[in-house]
Enzyme design. Structure first.
Site, PDB file in Angstrom:
ATOM      1  N   GLU A  40      25.360  18.961  64.779  1.00 17.10           N
ATOM      2  CA  GLU A  40      26.156  18.817  63.559  1.00 17.10           C
ATOM      3  C   GLU A  40      27.146  17.640  63.571  1.00 17.10           C
ATOM      4  O   GLU A  40      28.280  17.781  63.112  1.00 17.10           O
ATOM      5  CB  GLU A  40      26.928  20.120  63.299  1.00 17.10           C
ATOM      6  CG  GLU A  40      26.003  21.297  63.085  1.00 17.10           C
ATOM      7  CD  GLU A  40      26.716  22.647  63.034  1.00 17.10           C
ATOM      8  OE1 GLU A  40      26.275  23.495  62.265  1.00 17.10           O
ATOM      9  OE2 GLU A  40      27.713  22.839  63.768  1.00 17.10           O
TER      10      GLU A  40
HETATM   11  C1  TNX Z   1      26.223  26.549  64.008  1.00 12.06           C
HETATM   12  S1  TNX Z   1      24.532  26.595  66.374  1.00 12.06           S
HETATM   13  C2  TNX Z   1      26.851  25.911  65.065  1.00 12.06           C
HETATM   14  C3  TNX Z   1      28.136  26.409  65.536  1.00 12.06           C
HETATM   15  C4  TNX Z   1      28.621  27.579  64.729  1.00 12.06           C
HETATM   16  C5  TNX Z   1      27.470  28.493  64.432  1.00 12.06           C
HETATM   17  C6  TNX Z   1      27.871  29.751  63.735  1.00 12.06           C
HETATM   18  C7  TNX Z   1      25.212  25.264  66.621  1.00 12.06           C
HETATM   19  C8  TNX Z   1      24.645  24.429  67.633  1.00 12.06           C
HETATM   20  N1  TNX Z   1      26.264  24.952  65.841  1.00 12.06           N
HETATM   21  O1  TNX Z   1      29.082  25.366  65.530  1.00 12.06           O
HETATM   22  O2  TNX Z   1      29.588  28.239  65.463  1.00 12.06           O
HETATM   23  O3  TNX Z   1      26.551  27.807  63.639  1.00 12.06           O
HETATM   24  O4  TNX Z   1      26.798  30.635  63.655  1.00 12.06           O
END
Ligand code: TNX
Length: 552
Positions: free
Chosen positions: A323
């Site tokens: 992300e």
């Molecule tokens: C996505 S899964 C994210 C996290 C959040 C999560 C909540 C991932 C690699 N990144 O930053 O905590 O969703 O479900």
């Protein structure tokens, strides 16, 4: 006194039937019961172990498991010389078929023998033994009980080498003792990796000597108004050592280049605009990043990963990579390439969330899949270039998802995950275009935006973590929902006896609760407490008058 007498009478009147030999989670590879071979552990039993320090340590752990509830002395003798019948022997053998983690368990009227090629194998065998004893073995104080083990033999080896769980200590901080208790839960189910998500926008949780404000400034907050915190080097070493004693490797994650707001609050020089942002206490993602165009950023990455590597005995460093929405694709790939080279230079193998797939291949590269689709050509292509995979599909393995619409904490962006959904998928065939050989195993992440206490961690972990553990350990041929739900339900009284919180999922055939089930403190939307308040592990064992433990 009266209660003790009552217990004694109950045990005499109604000796519990021993567990069935196959009633183990995760399901063993091969089980051969022998109805004439039940073993009764007696007060004078001795634990005998091969004279090897790591094996002797496992024998000590077995004794420590059994002594509180049995009240038996169970001395450990590190000798291979014959001992009187009636004991438990832990034997290191050179049986190559047992592999790095397998074991063989033989139970007969004369005694019990666990054989393995490694101390890890012996340790897993001890976990099986523990589950085959009556649930009262989890009691912290002596219980009158017939400590019977079902006769027969088990041959058991894991399907995958990587069987893990992840704990996010960044969104909410959890102290060392909470983490140690989570490690205990992993060990029970033969998991062998603990992935610690140490840094995120809301908090930086590990002391770094060369960049001290990361922890002291970046670690000050958390989500909402929750307290911050961070692990000192001594704290972190304590976690490593405790995990290693339980044959669990810790995988530290420093999430880069995104999810870095906490680092930027401490060192504005790493921010693209060189201005330290305010602390972040919300739960949005994708807005922060360290400047990939600045050499100072790579000094930071090398210093941090260098210190972490020096503190971490395990082979892997997790660099996050998820992300980083604001970093253009080309720049992002360049950043990951360079960070991967830094990890390789430290002599470690790199793990990243599957977003790092487009970057170059490097030896030992592992991607952690957290998507929900089962089809991702970019990940499949990285696997063709040599990457291997850990599977954490968001819609099956994410333990921060709610069980049901009324689950008081957790998310639902990847759907609701009840126990069956956590259990009913196959890591070997889950991702289109990824051959079974590329799959190293499974991991269940617990993100903690809404998880604030140990009891809440346990509530989200149990009973779903054992589902992921079974997918990681047991041969596919044993996969069977009806068998699993029946075996798993027997763990309710064990968790209750040990004072461990769990969710009494309606999918499982639980027996009547032996005591109030610890659960999250938050009320359900209706205002009624969803389940009962937490109880401390030191509460009375769950023995109801007239009921022998183990029959509950
Ligand atoms: C996505 S899964 C994210 C996290 C959040 C999560 C909540 C991932 C690699 N990144 O930053 O905590 O969703 O479900």
């Amino acid at each position: 006194m009266a209660r003790a007498a009552e217990r004694k009478a109950a045990a005499l009147l109604a000796p519990p039937a021993p567990a069935r030999l196959g009633d183990v989670v995760p399901a063993p590879e091969r089980v051969e019961p022998d109805a004439s071979g039940d073993y009764l552990l007696s007060v004078d039993a001795v634990i005998r172990v091969s004279a090897d320090p790591a094996a002797v340590a496992v024998a000590g752990q077995l004794a420590a498991l059994l002594r509180p509830a049995t009240g038996y002395p169970l001395p450990v003798a590190d000798t291979t010389a014959p001992v009187p019948a009636g004991g438990i022997a832990l034997v290191l053998t050179d049986e190559v078929a047992l592999g790095a983690e397998g074991y063989r368990l033989d139970i007969g009227t004369d005694g019990v023998r666990i054989a393995a090629g490694t101390a890890a194998g012996l340790f897993h065998g001890v976990q099986t033994l523990r589950q085959l004893l009556p649930a009262a073995v989890e009691s912290a104080t002596p219980v009158t009980e017939r400590w019977v083990l079902p006769g027969g033999s088990i041959l058991d080896r894991p399907r995958y080498p990587h069987r893990g769980a992840m704990l996010d200590v960044a969104r909410h901080f959890f102290g060392v003792t909470d983490v140690l208790r989570v490690i205990d839960h992993l060990a029970r189910y033969k998991l062998n990796r603990l992935h610690l998500h140490l840094t995120d926008d809301q908090g930086w949780r590990i002391a770094i000597d060369s960049w001290p404000r990361l922890a002291t400034v970046g670690g000050a907050g958390a989500v909402g108004d929750a307290p911050g915190g961070y692990y000192t080097r001594a704290d972190y070493r304590r976690i490593m050592a405790y995990a290693a004693d339980r044959h669990i490797t810790v995988i530290p994650e420093i999430d880069l280049p995104g999810h870095t707001n906490a680092a930027l609050t401490a060192y504005g020089e790493l921010a693209p605009d060189r201005v330290a942002p305010p602390p972040y206490t919300g739960t949005e993602v994708g807005f922060s990043y360290v400047d990939p165009a600045s050499e100072r950023t790579y000094d930071f990455v090398a210093d941090v990963l260098g210190e972490i590597a020096a503190l971490t005995p395990g082979r892997w460093l997790h660099i996050g990579g998820d992300e980083a929405f604001k970093v253009p694709a080309e720049v992002y790939a360049g950043f990951v390439d360079r960070t991967q080279r830094i990890v390789a230079g430290l002599g470690r193998d790199v793990i990243g969330w599957h977003q790092i797939a487009p970057a170059s291949h490097c030896d030992g590269r592992i991607l952690q899949w957290w998507g929900t689709t089962g089809d991702d050509p970019v990940t499949a292509e990285a696997v063709r270039r040599g990457a291997r995979l850990i599977l954490s599909p968001g819609n099956h393995a994410y333990l921060d998802m709610k069980y049901a619409p009324d689950t008081p904490i957790g998310h639902d962006w990847a759907g609701l995950i009840d126990v069956r959904r956590a259990y009913d998928w196959d890591p070997a065939t889950h991702l289109v275009g990824v051959p079974a050989e590329a799959v190293l195993g499974v991991e269940a992440p617990l993100w903690t935006e809404s998880v604030t206490t140990l009891a809440e961690i346990e509530y989200m972990l149990l009973p779903r973590l054992p589902a992921i553990a079974e997918l990681g350990w047991s041969p596919r041929s044993t996969h069977d929902w009806d068998s699993f739900r029946r075996r798993l339900a027997q763990h309710g009284p064990r968790w209750a006896t040990a004072g461990i919180a769990y969710h009494r999922s309606p999918e499982l055939p639980w027996s009547a609760p032996a005591m109030p089930v610890p659960a999250p403190r938050r009320p359900s939307p209706s205002g009624d407490p969803l389940e009962h308040p937490p109880v401390s592990p030191s509460s009375d064992p769950p023995v109801r008058p007239g009921t022998a433990p183990g029959q509950e």
